[in-house]
Design a protein around this motif. Sequence first.
Motif, PDB file in Angstrom:
ATOM      1  N   VAL A 191     -25.545  -6.334  62.832  1.00  0.00           N
ATOM      2  CA  VAL A 191     -24.865  -6.507  61.112  1.00  0.00           C
ATOM      3  C   VAL A 191     -23.777  -6.962  60.437  1.00  0.00           C
ATOM      4  O   VAL A 191     -22.582  -6.144  60.848  1.00  0.00           O
ATOM      5  CB  VAL A 191     -25.865  -6.052  60.011  1.00  0.00           C
ATOM      6  CG1 VAL A 191     -25.723  -6.714  58.822  1.00  0.00           C
ATOM      7  CG2 VAL A 191     -27.192  -5.494  60.314  1.00  0.00           C
ATOM      8  N   LEU A 192     -23.669  -8.829  60.493  1.00  0.00           N
ATOM      9  CA  LEU A 192     -21.825  -8.630  60.474  1.00  0.00           C
ATOM     10  C   LEU A 192     -21.955  -8.674  58.475  1.00  0.00           C
ATOM     11  O   LEU A 192     -22.902  -9.867  58.079  1.00  0.00           O
ATOM     12  CB  LEU A 192     -21.989  -9.799  60.116  1.00  0.00           C
ATOM     13  CG  LEU A 192     -20.741 -10.808  60.163  1.00  0.00           C
ATOM     14  CD1 LEU A 192     -19.134  -9.888  61.429  1.00  0.00           C
ATOM     15  CD2 LEU A 192     -20.733 -12.522  60.066  1.00  0.00           C
ATOM     16  N   THR A 193     -21.188  -7.830  57.968  1.00  0.00           N
ATOM     17  CA  THR A 193     -21.312  -7.942  56.390  1.00  0.00           C
ATOM     18  C   THR A 193     -19.909  -8.605  56.149  1.00  0.00           C
ATOM     19  O   THR A 193     -19.769  -9.646  55.821  1.00  0.00           O
ATOM     20  CB  THR A 193     -21.275  -6.637  55.922  1.00  0.00           C
ATOM     21  OG1 THR A 193     -22.255  -6.331  56.681  1.00  0.00           O
ATOM     22  CG2 THR A 193     -21.541  -6.417  54.469  1.00  0.00           C
ATOM     23  N   THR A 194     -18.613  -7.890  56.428  1.00  0.00           N
ATOM     24  CA  THR A 194     -17.174  -7.683  55.578  1.00  0.00           C
ATOM     25  C   THR A 194     -16.568  -8.517  57.536  1.00  0.00           C
ATOM     26  O   THR A 194     -15.537  -9.342  57.145  1.00  0.00           O
ATOM     27  CB  THR A 194     -16.217  -7.307  55.700  1.00  0.00           C
ATOM     28  OG1 THR A 194     -16.375  -5.574  56.679  1.00  0.00           O
ATOM     29  CG2 THR A 194     -17.073  -6.324  53.789  1.00  0.00           C
ATOM     30  N   GLY A 195     -17.296  -8.035  58.089  1.00  0.00           N
ATOM     31  CA  GLY A 195     -16.086  -7.993  59.518  1.00  0.00           C
ATOM     32  C   GLY A 195     -15.379  -7.316  59.973  1.00  0.00           C
ATOM     33  O   GLY A 195     -14.666  -7.498  60.626  1.00  0.00           O
ATOM     34  N   ALA A 196     -15.370  -6.224  59.459  1.00  0.00           N
ATOM     35  CA  ALA A 196     -14.463  -5.019  60.044  1.00  0.00           C
ATOM     36  C   ALA A 196     -14.596  -4.762  61.170  1.00  0.00           C
ATOM     37  O   ALA A 196     -13.560  -4.489  61.875  1.00  0.00           O
ATOM     38  CB  ALA A 196     -14.776  -4.453  59.295  1.00  0.00           C
ATOM     39  N   THR A 197     -16.234  -4.544  61.334  1.00  0.00           N
ATOM     40  CA  THR A 197     -16.370  -4.190  62.197  1.00  0.00           C
ATOM     41  C   THR A 197     -15.825  -5.145  63.803  1.00  0.00           C
ATOM     42  O   THR A 197     -15.262  -4.381  64.792  1.00  0.00           O
ATOM     43  CB  THR A 197     -17.468  -3.386  62.794  1.00  0.00           C
ATOM     44  OG1 THR A 197     -18.014  -2.736  61.500  1.00  0.00           O
ATOM     45  CG2 THR A 197     -18.242  -3.075  63.865  1.00  0.00           C
ATOM     46  N   VAL A 198     -16.164  -5.672  63.410  1.00  0.00           N
ATOM     47  CA  VAL A 198     -16.309  -6.637  64.636  1.00  0.00           C
ATOM     48  C   VAL A 198     -14.849  -7.409  64.875  1.00  0.00           C
ATOM     49  O   VAL A 198     -13.980  -7.875  66.445  1.00  0.00           O
ATOM     50  CB  VAL A 198     -16.892  -7.935  64.429  1.00  0.00           C
ATOM     51  CG1 VAL A 198     -16.908  -9.262  65.177  1.00  0.00           C
ATOM     52  CG2 VAL A 198     -17.978  -8.432  64.627  1.00  0.00           C
TER      53      VAL A 198
END
Length: 222
Positions: A191-198
């Motif tokens: 899941v892409l939310t804020t993009g912090a992980t990616v």
Amino acid sequence: MGTILSGLAALADLVLRAECAGCGGAGAPLCAECADVLARGPRRCRSRPGCPPVWAAGPHAGRHREVLLAFKEHGRRALAGPLGRSLARAAVDAGAGAGPVLLVPVPTRRSSARRRGYDAVGLLAAAAAAELTAQRFDVRLRPVLRHTRRVSDQVGLGARSRRANLAGALEMRPGSGPELRRHRVLVVDDVLTTGATVAEAARALRAGGAGVLGAAVLAERG
């Protein structure tokens, strides 16, 4: 032995769960209508700070969300197949069709994997890689990222807190650099939310000399 047990668990899920994961109707693990929802075309996600271009298989809403939650939170491992095929389509749009390309899944926190009994993102990435290979794309799965420290659960954190939580938290495993420097890389997540992980995964890969082509996720939130 672990692969055999995982396969038996998926088979048991397929046999014992009579309800569709998307709508609750008849069909295991998915009815035809929900399977069609997963098969709809990927979409380009809106840009997030620090993220490479990201493509999502669908929105984090409706039946798409229900199927993903059934897989992640309710032990429906048999859904890895249809979800992996959906993720594979997003990966093609993100650049996997212009191989050779390495798929690098975002590493799951150990506590999450223990709670679920499996590595959700790892299973999805493996299913997507298998689907792309079956379609004769030049794609290989390389789970080369690892955590350098403990991080908090991202649920409930805002964009700034998520970035702070993950800043510098990932690195490439020793010895993986030479291969990654010879290939383009796609980050894979659920899941892409804020993009912090990616964004953190892309940073860690670039720090190790990898060329990050983009990212593919199953769902975009918001």
